[in-house]
Design a protein around this motif. Structure first.
Motif, PDB file in Angstrom:
ATOM      1  N   THR A  78       1.037  -1.497   0.556  1.00 52.83           N
ATOM      2  CA  THR A  78       0.311  -0.259  -0.114  1.00 52.83           C
ATOM      3  C   THR A  78       0.897   1.561  -0.253  1.00 52.83           C
ATOM      4  O   THR A  78       0.637   1.992  -0.879  1.00 52.83           O
ATOM      5  CB  THR A  78      -0.943   0.467   1.318  1.00 52.83           C
ATOM      6  N   ARG A  79       1.931   0.994   0.357  1.00 51.52           N
ATOM      7  CA  ARG A  79       2.270   2.369   0.751  1.00 51.52           C
ATOM      8  C   ARG A  79       3.889   2.195  -0.074  1.00 51.52           C
ATOM      9  O   ARG A  79       4.099   3.284  -1.077  1.00 51.52           O
ATOM     10  CB  ARG A  79       3.400   2.134   2.224  1.00 51.52           C
ATOM     11  N   HIS A  80       4.504   1.505  -1.189  1.00 49.68           N
ATOM     12  CA  HIS A  80       4.672   1.101  -2.503  1.00 49.68           C
ATOM     13  C   HIS A  80       4.238   1.789  -3.520  1.00 49.68           C
ATOM     14  O   HIS A  80       5.003   2.669  -3.889  1.00 49.68           O
ATOM     15  CB  HIS A  80       5.233   0.533  -2.615  1.00 49.68           C
ATOM     16  N   ILE A  81       2.266   2.038  -3.529  1.00 52.51           N
ATOM     17  CA  ILE A  81       2.126   2.401  -4.090  1.00 52.51           C
ATOM     18  C   ILE A  81       2.268   3.676  -4.538  1.00 52.51           C
ATOM     19  O   ILE A  81       2.381   4.228  -5.252  1.00 52.51           O
ATOM     20  CB  ILE A  81       0.778   1.953  -4.292  1.00 52.51           C
ATOM     21  N   GLU A  82       2.089   4.188  -2.882  1.00 53.00           N
ATOM     22  CA  GLU A  82       2.359   5.856  -3.120  1.00 53.00           C
ATOM     23  C   GLU A  82       3.653   6.352  -3.013  1.00 53.00           C
ATOM     24  O   GLU A  82       3.687   7.580  -2.295  1.00 53.00           O
ATOM     25  CB  GLU A  82       1.517   5.554  -1.362  1.00 53.00           C
ATOM     26  N   GLY A  83       5.008   5.340  -2.748  1.00 53.89           N
ATOM     27  CA  GLY A  83       6.097   6.324  -3.633  1.00 53.89           C
ATOM     28  C   GLY A  83       6.966   5.536  -2.866  1.00 53.89           C
ATOM     29  O   GLY A  83       8.090   6.207  -2.526  1.00 53.89           O
ATOM     30  N   THR A  84       7.169   4.873  -1.259  1.00 50.89           N
ATOM     31  CA  THR A  84       7.769   4.939  -0.740  1.00 50.89           C
ATOM     32  C   THR A  84       9.119   3.937  -1.442  1.00 50.89           C
ATOM     33  O   THR A  84       8.825   3.060  -2.127  1.00 50.89           O
ATOM     34  CB  THR A  84       7.396   4.087   1.215  1.00 50.89           C
ATOM     35  N   GLN A  85       9.977   3.732  -0.775  1.00 55.88           N
ATOM     36  CA  GLN A  85      11.020   2.989  -1.136  1.00 55.88           C
ATOM     37  C   GLN A  85      11.196   2.069  -0.472  1.00 55.88           C
ATOM     38  O   GLN A  85      11.763   1.187  -1.379  1.00 55.88           O
ATOM     39  CB  GLN A  85      12.220   3.885  -1.793  1.00 55.88           C
ATOM     40  N   PRO A  86      10.840   1.717   0.554  1.00 58.22           N
ATOM     41  CA  PRO A  86      11.569  -0.016   1.163  1.00 58.22           C
ATOM     42  C   PRO A  86      11.238  -0.810   0.158  1.00 58.22           C
ATOM     43  O   PRO A  86      10.511  -1.404  -0.290  1.00 58.22           O
ATOM     44  CB  PRO A  86      10.939  -0.009   2.205  1.00 58.22           C
ATOM     45  N   THR A  87      12.521  -1.447   0.578  1.00 56.41           N
ATOM     46  CA  THR A  87      11.892  -3.380  -0.001  1.00 56.41           C
ATOM     47  C   THR A  87      11.278  -4.541   0.458  1.00 56.41           C
ATOM     48  O   THR A  87      10.499  -3.986   1.496  1.00 56.41           O
ATOM     49  CB  THR A  87      13.188  -3.947  -0.177  1.00 56.41           C
ATOM     50  N   LEU A  88      10.115  -5.088   0.234  1.00 54.23           N
ATOM     51  CA  LEU A  88       9.556  -5.555   1.456  1.00 54.23           C
ATOM     52  C   LEU A  88      10.196  -5.959   2.686  1.00 54.23           C
ATOM     53  O   LEU A  88       9.554  -6.573   3.626  1.00 54.23           O
ATOM     54  CB  LEU A  88       8.784  -6.939   0.835  1.00 54.23           C
ATOM     55  N   GLU A  89      12.055  -6.558   2.310  1.00 53.74           N
ATOM     56  CA  GLU A  89      12.301  -6.988   2.981  1.00 53.74           C
ATOM     57  C   GLU A  89      12.480  -5.734   4.444  1.00 53.74           C
ATOM     58  O   GLU A  89      12.938  -5.853   5.878  1.00 53.74           O
ATOM     59  CB  GLU A  89      13.959  -7.593   2.768  1.00 53.74           C
TER      60      GLU A  89
END
Length: 137
Positions: A78-89
């Motif tokens: 959800t946050r990745h769609i909004e542009g955050t960069q961290p990987t899943l790990e």
């Protein structure tokens, strides 16, 4: 056959239409079918796994692990769609409270905020433990 409609009042005082009793008695549901061997076989095929799942009990550890995994996956994507960069790990480590080298502070804060929002309803509402398939259905 002529259908007659009459006005009726419900428990809450609402008005609706209801088919009069003399007409509705003449219109009884009477499906025309025959239970064949193939229908019985298909019903058995459906019921067999259902019986197994009904008998299975989910452990508290399994439920806890699945809830934590759901939080990580939902927060990360959800946050990745909004542009955050961290990987899943990295997201998993941030949500576990660990410091992640190279992660932007704003991204880490976004994930922590999401976790707070995700957990808040569980703190307000009474907990409902999922212990069998019947709870899920």
């Amino acid at each position: 056959m002529t259908q007659r409609w009459i006005m009726s009042c419900g428990r809450m005082g609402t008005t609706g239409l209801q088919l009069s009793t003399d007409v509705s008695q003449k219109m009884r549901f009477a499906p025309q079918f025959e239970i064949t061997n193939s229908i019985t076989a298909e019903l058995t095929r459906i019921e067999r796994p259902r019986g197994f799942l009904d008998a299975a009990k989910l452990s508290e550890d399994w439920i806890d692990g699945m809830q934590k995994r759901a939080l990580v996956l939902e927060a990360h994507y959800t946050r990745h769609i909004e542009g955050t960069q961290p990987t899943l790990e990295q997201s998993e480590r941030i949500l576990a409270g660990q410091k992640v080298r190279g992660a932007r502070p704003d991204d880490a804060q976004e994930l922590r905020n999401y976790k707070k929002a995700f957990l808040r309803p569980h703190q307000i509402l009474p907990a409902v433990a999922v212990t069998s398939c019947d709870t899920l259905l």
